[in-house]
Design an enzyme around this catalytic site. Structure first.
Site, mmCIF file in Angstrom:
data_model
loop_
_atom_site.group_PDB
_atom_site.id
_atom_site.type_symbol
_atom_site.label_atom_id
_atom_site.label_comp_id
_atom_site.label_asym_id
_atom_site.label_seq_id
_atom_site.Cartn_x
_atom_site.Cartn_y
_atom_site.Cartn_z
ATOM 1 N N SER A 114 1.285 -1.141 0.373
ATOM 2 C CA SER A 114 0.106 0.236 0.424
ATOM 3 C C SER A 114 1.137 1.448 -0.148
ATOM 4 C CB SER A 114 -0.594 -0.238 1.362
ATOM 5 O OG SER A 114 -1.531 1.432 1.651
ATOM 6 N N TYR A 127 -2.060 -0.672 10.234
ATOM 7 C CA TYR A 127 -1.813 -1.647 8.872
ATOM 8 C C TYR A 127 -0.314 -0.582 8.423
ATOM 9 C CZ TYR A 127 -3.399 -2.272 4.162
ATOM 10 O OH TYR A 127 -3.395 -2.246 2.788
#
Length: 302
Positions: free
Chosen positions: A175, A188
């Site tokens: 990501s 995350y």
């Protein structure tokens, strides 16, 4: 000794310029695309979201066999049936990649039942979506075990055989938050930053391993269930990516043996700005990147 060191220092700009020119030439004249018809592809988190789209894309491009790993049998079964209808051989195994022993056991079962894996796609991930002080300790550990350590176990399970065969590719669906963190998803962002370092080190280590490569994919906000809580500053200018787009570009990057892929290309600008702007301007970057407000306790592509 002093003159030798000075000579190396003077040659450094020339060597750097040569590396840049060689990289530019490789972009202008890409290598021959990998033929996927002889490949067996294993996708973690393959039952839904980006994982399901990856299975479709690999099947569409002729992959010989596709293997799905995940924790939800219903999703795995549905995706496997769809891939079989597309004409590809497909198998699924229930596996929690955060569990080291379970990964090794399932990897052994894959080799015995299906054969050697030549493309491993580490896609499984979860997001807890809370601040540090509001996060449960077990939830934080779960994020790190699945998002980061899971890649250690899967790669250790399948990479040795790839090296023996001189044929293999390791893929990480990461990501852009690994490079530009946002508030509200500390678990995350941290796990993805660790995952990025893992892949960067692995990719460099594979430079002298013929036939084996690696690709790290860094997509922006993707319109999956996992990121329903994502809040973007300019949604009309920067709409979320479609999972189909991420899957298509990922498979293309694998076929071209590209080590790094940022999606969309404008994320390169975000990373550059973050590295050159003064500290006082970083607040604007964080506002641009957005924030995450958790809709459920846990969401992910597992």
């Amino acid at each position: 000794m002093r003159w030798r060191s000075l000579g190396r220092l003077l040659l450094l700009p020339v060597q750097m310029a040569w590396c840049v020119l060689r990289a530019a030439a490789s972009l202008a004249l890409p290598a021959r695309a990998r033929d996927l018809r002889g490949d067996t592809v294993l996708i973690t988190g393959g039952g839904r979201g980006i994982g399901r789209q990856l299975a479709r894309e690999f099947s569409r491009r002729g992959a010989k066999k596709i293997i799905l790993w995940g924790r939800t049998e219903k999703c795995l079964k549905e995706t496997a049936e769809e891939i079989r209808q597309m004409g590809s051989e497909c198998h699924y195994f229930i596996c929690d990649v955060g569990n080291r022993e379970e990964v090794y056991q399932r990897a052994k079962a894959v080799r015995e039942k299906v054969g050697d894996v030549t493309i491993l796609v580490n896609n499984a991930a979860v997001v807890h979506g809370k601040s540090l002080m509001d996060s449960d300790d077990d939830a934080l550990l779960k994020s790190q075990h699945i998002n980061t350590l899971g890649q250690f176990w899967t790669t250790k399970a399948f990479l040795p055989r790839m090296l023996e065969l001189h044929n293999g590719h390791i893929v990480c669906i990461n990501s852009v938050l690994a490079l530009s963190a946002i508030p509200g998803a500390i678990d995350y962002c941290t796990s993805k930053a660790s995952s990025f370092a893992f892949m960067e080190s692995l990719t460099l280590g594979l430079l002298d391993c013929p036939g084996v490569g690696a690709t790290t994919v860094l997509p922006y906000h993707t319109s999956t269930e996992m990121f329903q809580g994502m809040r973007v500053r300019f949604p009309s200018l920067f709409p979320p990516l479609k999972p189909e787009t991420v899957a298509r570009r990922t498979v293309e990057a694998v076929q071209e043996n590209r080590p790094l892929l940022l999606l969309p290309w404008t994320m390169h600008l975000l990373v550059i700005l973050k590295s050159v702007l003064p500290q006082s301007a970083l607040e604007e970057i964080h506002r641009f990147s957005g924030s995450y407000t958790c809709m459920n306790t846990f969401k992910g592509r597992t």
